[in-house]
Design a protein around this motif. Structure first.
Motif, PDB file in Angstrom:
ATOM      1  N   ASP A 143      34.931  12.857  27.260  1.00 10.54           N
ATOM      2  CA  ASP A 143      34.257  12.339  28.651  1.00 10.54           C
ATOM      3  C   ASP A 143      34.670  10.896  29.017  1.00 10.54           C
ATOM      4  N   TYR A 144      34.586  10.093  27.745  1.00 11.26           N
ATOM      5  CA  TYR A 144      34.745   8.492  28.153  1.00 11.26           C
ATOM      6  C   TYR A 144      36.167   8.463  28.629  1.00 11.26           C
TER       7      TYR A 144
ATOM      8  N   ASN B 289      38.022  10.738  30.147  1.00 13.52           N
ATOM      9  CA  ASN B 289      37.858  11.093  31.443  1.00 13.52           C
ATOM     10  C   ASN B 289      37.442  10.238  32.483  1.00 13.52           C
ATOM     11  N   VAL B 290      36.521   9.640  32.213  1.00 14.77           N
ATOM     12  CA  VAL B 290      35.862   8.426  33.083  1.00 14.77           C
ATOM     13  C   VAL B 290      36.905   7.673  33.057  1.00 14.77           C
TER      14      VAL B 290
ATOM     15  N   ARG C 103      40.034   7.688  33.257  1.00 13.55           N
ATOM     16  CA  ARG C 103      41.211   8.421  33.904  1.00 13.55           C
ATOM     17  C   ARG C 103      40.561   8.390  35.324  1.00 13.55           C
ATOM     18  N   VAL C 104      39.393   8.977  35.645  1.00  9.76           N
ATOM     19  CA  VAL C 104      38.910   9.029  36.835  1.00  9.76           C
ATOM     20  C   VAL C 104      38.589   7.614  37.628  1.00  9.76           C
ATOM     21  N   LEU C 105      38.175   6.666  37.003  1.00  9.95           N
ATOM     22  CA  LEU C 105      37.874   5.486  37.702  1.00  9.95           C
ATOM     23  C   LEU C 105      39.417   4.717  37.476  1.00  9.95           C
ATOM     24  N   ASN C 106      40.206   5.131  37.010  1.00  9.41           N
ATOM     25  CA  ASN C 106      41.690   4.742  36.964  1.00  9.41           C
ATOM     26  C   ASN C 106      41.769   3.181  36.272  1.00  9.41           C
TER      27      ASN C 106
ATOM     28  N   LYS D 159      36.028  -1.841  27.902  1.00  6.78           N
ATOM     29  CA  LYS D 159      34.882  -1.328  28.284  1.00  6.78           C
ATOM     30  C   LYS D 159      34.738  -0.027  27.564  1.00  6.78           C
ATOM     31  N   ILE D 160      36.101   0.531  26.891  1.00  7.86           N
ATOM     32  CA  ILE D 160      35.680   1.828  26.337  1.00  7.86           C
ATOM     33  C   ILE D 160      36.171   1.988  24.886  1.00  7.86           C
TER      34      ILE D 160
ATOM     35  N   ALA E  41      33.389   1.935  22.015  1.00  8.20           N
ATOM     36  CA  ALA E  41      33.235   3.232  21.201  1.00  8.20           C
ATOM     37  C   ALA E  41      33.804   3.294  19.932  1.00  8.20           C
TER      38      ALA E  41
END
Lengths: 266, 255
Positions: B156-157, B159-160, B162-165, B174-175, B179
């Motif tokens: 999920d993280y 994907n976030v 990738r979506v936020l590029n 940030k990730i 994490a």
């Protein structure tokens, strides 16, 4: 550009390679979505509706066929397409504000000042009614509020298309109804194009301009498309006794439970 | 409430009491082993002046502790500087994982002291050799735990991201970093434990000022009270390091 084909899927196939060999998830998916339209994808679980959404989001690369958004080929995720995930997917170590700011920062930092970025973040949170919770962390707020932050994060990028993967699936019925109403207000105000995956028939009829009903996988495809011709703004209470609404509802149910009964469920 | 708390303290107290009794019993039947009373008296004497200096081979207990801690700090610090980034790289890039996994599996089970001759050979001096042993024995838990943490980041993280590029830097700060932080902290805690375990043995062999050498020196002087005191001091400091890192980890907790 033909605004009736803002998002365009033509002959889209999706084959996953698995340990047991190739698995054809989608076959010959054809779908045109107009700008400003609200589309729901409905079908039994495993019918590939999330796969369609992820192809439009750019998270999956389709095997063959053409996927276009605004006449440009979809080659990966982009800020023109905001995604709301099924399980909110907020970063637990960031406050609600910072979760949204992360998206804003990426899209607008090159062209706007810090104050403007901050304002955009606050506006997005205000749109989902969460101004009071902006400094809370995700584990300090309810499931419904988390999903609102997820929506705010997607909206804050000011995307042309909002992609939602069963966004309210994990919420209780009352919260879900409340968020559906708010989503209708937001889309009415912002004129976003929305593609939403759902398995909830009432949700589909209430929200959609068109309902895309998908056949069962493997090799799933678009079965029927139902145009929902109900005036907006829609009111769930008024619609409960509306014969047209109930007619649409019955149509979707008939598709799901007569024509395409899930094999395992039968 | 008050009753519960005093009951909660009773068990560890009884445990300690039993331990001291057992120790007295053994020392009563074996006159070579000093009992709790004479050890306590010796400890009081020892800690009266912990920082005296009487030539290189006779210094206060405080100097011994500080020197051992400094070696552990340097060796462990360098291991962290190398091990954590390496862990991130092999957790992120499958190629490097495949490349380094056999080496790590081969070298990790090696007893720390087996590295000492290599250190002495390469550095030609006892001090860096001891630090080298700490480095090489405490690096593995940090590499492995960091790599596991990176590979277990929820999809999920990612994907976030990738979506936020997200840019690589934002992706990291940030990730990836938040994490994996709990895993990294576990690795750090294990590594410090190993480092502290190894330092006494390494110092016994390399000499100099430090708890390990002190134990060896007192064995040669047949001052068994001091050896027992050293055991308690090593145990206590190990406990404090562990508790400190647990506290730090709970402060840094990200979820």
């Amino acid at each position: 550009m033909d605004s009736s084909k803002y998002v365009q899927l033509e002959h889209v196939d999706m084959v996953f390679s698995t340990k047991k060999g190739p698995f054809q998830a989608l076959q010959e998916v054809n779908l045109n979505i107009a700008a400003g339209e609200f589309i729901t994808l409905i079908g039994h679980s495993g019918c590939g509706k999330s796969t369609v959404l992820n192809i439009v989001a750019g998270l999956l690369n389709h095997t063959s066929g053409v996927a276009l958004c605004a006449d440009r080929e979809i080659r990966g995720p982009g800020p023109d397409r905001g995604v709301v995930f099924q399980n909110h997917s907020l970063l637990p170590w960031l406050t609600c504000f910072d979760n949204v700011y992360l998206a804003v920062d990426r899209v607008f930092a090159a062209t706007e000042s810090k104050a403007q970025l901050k304002q955009r973040t606050q506006e997005a949170l205000a749109m989902v009614g969460l101004t009071h919770a902006e400094h809370k962390f995700p584990n300090e707020i309810s499931g419904g509020m988390k999903q609102r932050v997820g929506i705010a994060r997607a909206l804050a990028m000011d995307p042309k298309v909002l992609l939602m993967d069963e966004p309210f699936g994990a919420l209780d019925a009352l919260t879900r109804a409340h968020l559906q109403d708010e989503l209708m207000k937001i889309t009415a105000a912002t004129h976003k194009t929305v593609i939403m995956v759902t398995h909830d028939v009432d949700e589909a009829v209430l929200l959609s301009d068109r309902i895309v009903m998908m056949t069962n996988g493997p090799s799933a495809t678009v079965g029927e498309i139902l145009k929902v011709d109900l005036p907006r703004p829609r009111n769930r209470l008024a619609l409960a006794d509306n014969p047209t609404y109930n007619h649409y509802r019955a149509d979707v149910l008939r598709f799901l439970y007569e024509k395409h009964t899930h094999k395992e469920a039968a | 409430m008050w009753k519960e708390r005093s009951l909660g303290l009773l068990a560890p107290f009884l445990g300690l009491l039993g331990f001291v009794l057992l120790w007295s019993l053994v020392s009563a039947t074996n006159p070579q082993l000093p009992g709790p009373v004479s050890t306590w008296a010796s400890a009081v004497e020892l800690f009266k002046d912990p920082f005296y200096q009487n030539g290189p081979n006779d210094q206060g207990i405080g100097w011994n502790i500080l020197n051992s801690l400094a070696r552990v700090g340097i060796g462990f610090g360098m291991a962290a500087l190398v091990g954590i980034p390496v862990g991130f790289i092999i957790g992120r890039v499958k190629f490097f994982n495949d490349m380094l996994a056999p080496i790590i599996s081969l070298l990790r089970p090696v007893s720390p002291l087996a590295w000492l001759p290599i250190g002495l050979l390469v550095f030609q001096k006892a001090e860096p050799a001891a630090i080298w042993v700490i480095f090489i024995s405490s690096i593995w838990p940090m590499i492995i735990n960091t790599a596991v943490g990176v590979s277990r980041i929820p999809q999920d993280y990612l994907n976030v991201a990738r979506v936020l590029n997200l840019s690589s830097w934002k992706m990291f700060t940030k990730i990836l970093l938040p994490a994996t932080l709990p895993y990294v902290m576990t690795g750090v805690r294990l590594a410090i434990g190993v480092a502290w375990l190894v330092i006494v043995a390494a110092e016994m062999l390399t000499g100099g000022v430090g708890l390990g050498f002190w134990v060896w020196d007192e064995w040669n002087n047949l001052n068994v009270e001091h050896i027992i005191i050293a055991i308690f001091v090593v145990g206590l400091i190990g406990l404090l390091l562990e508790q400190f890192l647990l506290l730090l980890a709970s402060r840094l907790r990200t979820e």
